[in-house]
Design a protein around this motif. Structure first.
Motif, PDB file in Angstrom:
ATOM      1  N   UNK A   1      25.755  38.003  34.330  1.00  0.00           N
ATOM      2  CA  UNK A   1      25.829  39.030  35.370  1.00  0.00           C
ATOM      3  C   UNK A   1      27.123  38.828  36.154  1.00  0.00           C
ATOM      4  N   UNK A   2      27.392  39.753  37.063  1.00  0.00           N
ATOM      5  CA  UNK A   2      28.625  39.690  37.837  1.00  0.00           C
ATOM      6  C   UNK A   2      29.707  40.541  37.207  1.00  0.00           C
ATOM      7  N   UNK A   3      30.652  40.987  38.026  1.00  0.00           N
ATOM      8  CA  UNK A   3      31.718  41.882  37.587  1.00  0.00           C
ATOM      9  C   UNK A   3      33.056  41.286  38.024  1.00  0.00           C
ATOM     10  N   UNK A   4      34.025  41.380  37.139  1.00  0.00           N
ATOM     11  CA  UNK A   4      35.379  40.900  37.427  1.00  0.00           C
ATOM     12  C   UNK A   4      36.292  42.090  37.697  1.00  0.00           C
ATOM     13  N   UNK A   5      36.914  42.101  38.876  1.00  0.00           N
ATOM     14  CA  UNK A   5      37.955  43.074  39.204  1.00  0.00           C
ATOM     15  C   UNK A   5      39.291  42.362  39.003  1.00  0.00           C
ATOM     16  N   UNK A   6      40.132  42.902  38.123  1.00  0.00           N
ATOM     17  CA  UNK A   6      41.300  42.163  37.647  1.00  0.00           C
ATOM     18  C   UNK A   6      42.566  43.006  37.740  1.00  0.00           C
ATOM     19  N   UNK A   7      43.610  42.391  38.270  1.00  0.00           N
ATOM     20  CA  UNK A   7      44.906  43.068  38.382  1.00  0.00           C
ATOM     21  C   UNK A   7      45.522  43.313  37.014  1.00  0.00           C
ATOM     22  N   UNK A   8      46.112  44.465  36.857  1.00  0.00           N
ATOM     23  CA  UNK A   8      46.785  44.788  35.602  1.00  0.00           C
ATOM     24  C   UNK A   8      48.055  43.976  35.425  1.00  0.00           C
ATOM     25  N   UNK A   9      48.517  43.307  36.472  1.00  0.00           N
ATOM     26  CA  UNK A   9      49.754  42.536  36.408  1.00  0.00           C
ATOM     27  C   UNK A   9      49.514  41.057  36.118  1.00  0.00           C
ATOM     28  N   UNK A  10      48.342  40.709  35.628  1.00  0.00           N
ATOM     29  CA  UNK A  10      48.057  39.343  35.203  1.00  0.00           C
ATOM     30  C   UNK A  10      48.066  39.276  33.682  1.00  0.00           C
ATOM     31  N   UNK A  11      48.385  38.090  33.150  1.00  0.00           N
ATOM     32  CA  UNK A  11      48.289  37.914  31.711  1.00  0.00           C
ATOM     33  C   UNK A  11      46.867  38.059  31.220  1.00  0.00           C
ATOM     34  N   UNK A  12      45.896  37.694  32.074  1.00  0.00           N
ATOM     35  CA  UNK A  12      44.487  37.775  31.682  1.00  0.00           C
ATOM     36  C   UNK A  12      44.056  39.206  31.401  1.00  0.00           C
ATOM     37  N   UNK A  13      44.700  40.186  32.028  1.00  0.00           N
ATOM     38  CA  UNK A  13      44.319  41.582  31.818  1.00  0.00           C
ATOM     39  C   UNK A  13      44.569  42.026  30.379  1.00  0.00           C
ATOM     40  N   UNK A  14      45.431  41.320  29.652  1.00  0.00           N
ATOM     41  CA  UNK A  14      45.699  41.656  28.257  1.00  0.00           C
ATOM     42  C   UNK A  14      44.608  41.138  27.334  1.00  0.00           C
ATOM     43  N   UNK A  15      43.717  40.292  27.868  1.00  0.00           N
ATOM     44  CA  UNK A  15      42.638  39.722  27.062  1.00  0.00           C
ATOM     45  C   UNK A  15      41.265  40.222  27.507  1.00  0.00           C
ATOM     46  N   UNK A  16      41.058  40.343  28.819  1.00  0.00           N
ATOM     47  CA  UNK A  16      39.727  40.631  29.358  1.00  0.00           C
ATOM     48  C   UNK A  16      39.597  42.125  29.631  1.00  0.00           C
ATOM     49  N   UNK A  17      39.471  42.901  28.574  1.00  0.00           N
ATOM     50  CA  UNK A  17      39.475  44.361  28.700  1.00  0.00           C
ATOM     51  C   UNK A  17      38.203  44.892  29.342  1.00  0.00           C
ATOM     52  N   UNK A  18      37.133  44.094  29.348  1.00  0.00           N
ATOM     53  CA  UNK A  18      35.883  44.576  29.930  1.00  0.00           C
ATOM     54  C   UNK A  18      35.848  44.394  31.453  1.00  0.00           C
ATOM     55  N   UNK A  19      36.855  43.742  32.018  1.00  0.00           N
ATOM     56  CA  UNK A  19      36.964  43.694  33.477  1.00  0.00           C
ATOM     57  C   UNK A  19      37.343  45.079  34.000  1.00  0.00           C
ATOM     58  N   UNK A  20      37.162  45.291  35.307  1.00  0.00           N
ATOM     59  CA  UNK A  20      37.627  46.528  35.934  1.00  0.00           C
ATOM     60  C   UNK A  20      39.096  46.322  36.294  1.00  0.00           C
ATOM     61  N   UNK A  21      39.979  46.914  35.509  1.00  0.00           N
ATOM     62  CA  UNK A  21      41.423  46.697  35.660  1.00  0.00           C
ATOM     63  C   UNK A  21      41.959  47.619  36.756  1.00  0.00           C
ATOM     64  N   UNK A  22      42.701  47.037  37.700  1.00  0.00           N
ATOM     65  CA  UNK A  22      43.199  47.818  38.834  1.00  0.00           C
ATOM     66  C   UNK A  22      44.673  47.520  39.066  1.00  0.00           C
ATOM     67  N   UNK A  23      45.319  48.463  39.721  1.00  0.00           N
ATOM     68  CA  UNK A  23      46.656  48.245  40.263  1.00  0.00           C
ATOM     69  C   UNK A  23      46.479  47.750  41.694  1.00  0.00           C
ATOM     70  N   UNK A  24      46.800  46.486  41.997  1.00  0.00           N
ATOM     71  CA  UNK A  24      46.506  45.962  43.341  1.00  0.00           C
ATOM     72  C   UNK A  24      47.258  46.681  44.454  1.00  0.00           C
ATOM     73  N   UNK A  25      48.359  47.341  44.114  1.00  0.00           N
ATOM     74  CA  UNK A  25      49.099  48.088  45.134  1.00  0.00           C
ATOM     75  C   UNK A  25      48.391  49.400  45.493  1.00  0.00           C
ATOM     76  N   UNK A  26      47.478  49.842  44.631  1.00  0.00           N
ATOM     77  CA  UNK A  26      46.734  51.089  44.865  1.00  0.00           C
ATOM     78  C   UNK A  26      45.442  50.715  45.599  1.00  0.00           C
ATOM     79  N   UNK A  27      45.466  50.803  46.909  1.00  0.00           N
ATOM     80  CA  UNK A  27      44.363  50.294  47.730  1.00  0.00           C
ATOM     81  C   UNK A  27      43.069  51.070  47.462  1.00  0.00           C
TER      82      UNK A  27
END
Length: 751
Positions: A654-680
């Motif tokens: 359980x639990x949800x990961x909110x992940x910046x698109x500007x991290x290397x991890x975003x290229x692997x963890x596609x099931x996270x909620x990918x966000x642009x951190x500058x877009x509030x």
């Protein structure tokens, strides 16, 4: 209705099957022909290489008129399973020397047939062979031709295998396409459009707070499984078919690097001894680098060389500045290097963290470069190089250099230990050539890094940026396909190795997720049903903490019913506190948290709890297990291991990961909620979606990410680098042995 759907599906399936069958009928012969041509070109190249290798000794033996040596050389050469026979003809076309396997029907073979066309493939009763010849010239006079015959039976075997694979591929494609077509026929138009739109956005479920339509869920699940298996089976990934753990890595070291010495160099030490009123205490620093590499060192043993910065570090080392670690169960040696305050200020706080850190992260903080800092950086790199040289017990150790603090170290070590295998891993992003050009000592840094045998980055993007930078500022030869840089008579392999974590072992007596959920809320003074978010970072301006707090504030504005029900806990370990940028950033973070709390607080409720203090891994794990959402909003990050630590801790799926698109991890963890951190607003909606996501969807996403992190762990990361190192070391040994044999032969022939 169901019959009509099947009939509609058949209208797609039958034409698709016919097209695939026709395509396969024409593609298989073409592929077979292409394979044969490819192998013939390969044998042409191989023949040129073999003939060039044999030319000089053959000319020598011909001049000496030594048939015995010629026959011995020919017989040694055909021990290669593909080189079938050798022969030598004089200028009159007479076959003077040959191996026993040489087909007499070939005679003195000519490169061209009667029509003047070149056809190296000759069909003999025992099967097809590849024949080539090379004119031998000495002092401008032709002395004869060397004829090489290669066995081509292996090509036929591989062609048959290729046919089977292509046939199987088309059959699998037909089945998969048919299955998908049938599913499409049964989906509603609205659900299909939403599903495809979500897939095109890079996710496998529609971006909606509502439950996934039941007819879409099987398709999403199948696609996830297929993508996961596809990623696992990518060519070139080391050890795809085995599970990697500490024992696997130890086995690799024993098998591939038996007896080889391993040294690790980093600025931050894995264990810090601190003097307290209660006595000396041991701390683990908050560092993704330490988390990853320390797990590898436990498996490898060896020596870790690092800066001793703890108040009790000097009191705990022996006369050689060594201390065995981990304290509870020593498995490797920590060698500490001492720096003065001036050296630490110039090398670490100055050039490394006021210069290289903001330069590489492009986080809108201007890099500062001072000549005095550069001088200290050079001096400290040399001191660590001296420590490596003193610790090395052989002239060819394996040296793993970690991060941007030691860009000059590979070249310095190479100067004294030219046979060493030096693996440098750059843990932070690498900027584009224009940005890196800001650095006044860019050529010196690139020259130092190219002293490495292997140079690693987290992502292909950072690797490409580095190659482009080298191409811009140094005179080198870059082989893009092989990803190598030839510079100063040395070859450096540049690869991407996505770092990860050690998959945690079950902790005896650890409370389950439900118990952690209750304990953490009780410790924070929150109700049992309170919603909780977690962020874990160093207090660094690249980590997007300000943007994260602003997203929390905006989420509470957009969804006021969450006020009083949701709290975000930010654990931020202080770092580099002597630098003005970090002092200002800490003040800004504290001020923003205070303002948001004042705005939304009710009685004892506050929306943000800021814990600006160090927490060990055992302290962080309960927070990860208790939170509904983990937010990782780095503005630029090489990988970010916090995201993977959160996933590894969620054995309840359980639990949800909110992940910046500007991290290397975003290229692997596609099931996270990918966000642009500058877009509030996007960050705020991602938080709300995470807090309201159905348990089934959470489980599906978390299971997929847990499989990925478990399989692609830190041992696989280290294993890939060490396997590449072992391959290169083996090649060097073979080349050295060949060179030694050539020298011995030359000495024997010398008068």
């Amino acid at each position: 209705m169901r019959l009509r759907s099947v009939q509609l599906a058949m209208r797609f399936i039958v034409p698709l099957a016919v097209v695939l069958a026709l395509f396969g009928y024409f593609a298989i012969p073409w592929m077979e022909s292409f394979t044969v041509r490819w192998f013939v070109r390969d044998l042409d190249t191989r023949s040129q290489f073999v003939s060039s290798t044999l030319q000089q000794p053959l000319l020598t033996y011909l001049e000496e008129k030594s048939p015995r040596r010629i026959n011995e050389m020919f017989n040694r050469a055909i021990q290669d399973e593909r080189l079938y026979a050798l022969g030598f003809c004089d200028t009159d076309g007479k076959l003077l020397y040959k191996t026993n396997t040489y087909p007499l029907s070939l005679g003195c073979w000519q490169n061209q047939d009667s029509e003047g066309k070149t056809n190296p493939v000759v069909r003999l009763p025992q099967g097809p062979v590849h024949v080539s010849s090379k004119e031998l010239v000495q002092d401008g006079v032709g002395v004869g031709r060397l004829v090489l015959v290669h066995d081509m039976s292996f090509i036929e075997r591989r062609s048959e295998d290729t046919k089977k694979y292509i046939t199987g591929l088309f059959a699998a494609l037909a089945c998969i396409i048919s299955l998908i077509t049938v599913l499409v026929a049964q989906l509603s138009w609205r659900g299909w459009v939403n599903g495809v739109r979500a897939m095109l956005r890079g996710e496998l479920l529609p971006q909606s707070t509502h439950a996934t339509p039941p007819e879409m869920a099987p398709l999403a699940s199948d696609l996830r499984a297929l993508l996961y298996e596809y990623n696992r089976d990518q060519p070139g990934a080391a050890g795809n078919n085995q599970a990697w753990d500490a024992d696997t890595l130890k086995s690799l070291l024993r098998r591939e690097l038996a007896g080889d010495e391993i040294l690790v160099v980093s600025n931050r030490e894995p264990y810090i001894h601190v003097a307290t009123p209660e006595g000396v205490q041991v701390q683990r620093p908050a560092s993704g680098l330490v988390t990853a590499v320390e797990a590898v060192m436990r498996a490898c043993s060896g020596t870790w060389i690092a800066h001793g910065a703890g108040s009790a570090d000097r009191a705990t080392v022996d006369r050689n500045d060594h201390v065995p670690v981990p304290p509870e169960n020593p498995s490797y040696t920590l060698r500490r290097v001492w720096l003065s305050k001036e050296e630490e200020q110039g090398y670490y706080y100055g050039f490394a963290n006021e210069g290289l850190w903001p330069l590489c992260h492009i986080a809108h903080v201007r890099p500062v470069f001072r000549s005095s800092d550069w001088e200290e950086y050079v001096k400290v790199n040399q001191r660590f190089a001296d420590a490596v040289i003193r610790e090395a017990r052989s002239d060819n150790p394996v040296v793993l250099i970690q991060d941007y603090h030691f860009a000059l170290l590979p070249r310095m070590v190479r100067a004294v230990l030219p046979k060493a295998t030096i693996i440098t891993f750059w843990h932070i992003p690498w900027p584009n050539p224009e940005s890196f050009g800001i650095c006044p000592w860019r050529e010196e840094i690139l020259d130092g890094m190219l002293g490495s045998t292997i140079l690693g980055f987290h992502t292909p993007f950072h690797r490409k940026n580095f190659l482009d930078t080298v191409d811009r500022y140094l005179e080198t030869r870059i082989e893009t396909e092989a990803s190598t840089v030839s510079y100063g008579n040395q070859l450096t392999q540049v690869e991407h190795y996505p770092i990860s974590i050690a998959w945690p072992e079950p902790v005896p007596g650890e409370p389950d997720a439900a118990a952690s959920h209750a304990q953490v809320r009780h410790a924070l003074g929150l109700p049992a049903d309170h919603l909780l978010g977690i962020g874990v970072d160093r207090l660094d301006y690249t980590k997007g903490i300000v943007e994260r707090f602003q997203a929390v504030e905006r989420m509470l504005e957009l969804h006021p019913h969450m006020v009083g029900r949701f709290t975000f806990v930010q654990i931020a370990a202080p770092t580099r506190s002597s630098l003005d940028e970090y002092q200002n950033f800490e003040a800004r973070v504290r001020g923003l948290a205070q303002r948001i709390n004042q705005r939304f607080s009710r009685d004892s409720y506050v929306p943000i709890i800021l814990k600006a203090e160090h927490h060990g891994q055992d302290q962080l794990r309960p927070y990860f297990r208790a939170a509904q959402v983990c937010s990782v909003t780095s503005l630029h990050d090489g990988m970010n291991l916090v995201a993977k630590e959160f996933i590894a801790a969620r054995d309840d799926e359980q639990g949800v990961l909110v992940l910046s698109q500007f991290t290397g991890a975003a290229r692997e963890l596609h099931e996270a909620l990918i966000v642009n951190p500058y877009h509030i607003e996007q960050g705020a909606e991602a938080l709300y979606r995470a807090l309201t996501m159905p348990a089934d969807e959470q489980g599906e996403r978390m299971r997929s990410m847990r499989r990925r992190v478990r399989d692609f762990n830190v041992y696989r990361w280290a294993g890939r680098m060490l396997m590449d190192a072992a391959r290169l070391r083996q090649r060097e040994r073979v080349m050295s042995r060949i060179g030694s044999l050539s020298q011995d032969k030359f000495k024997r022939q010398a008068p």
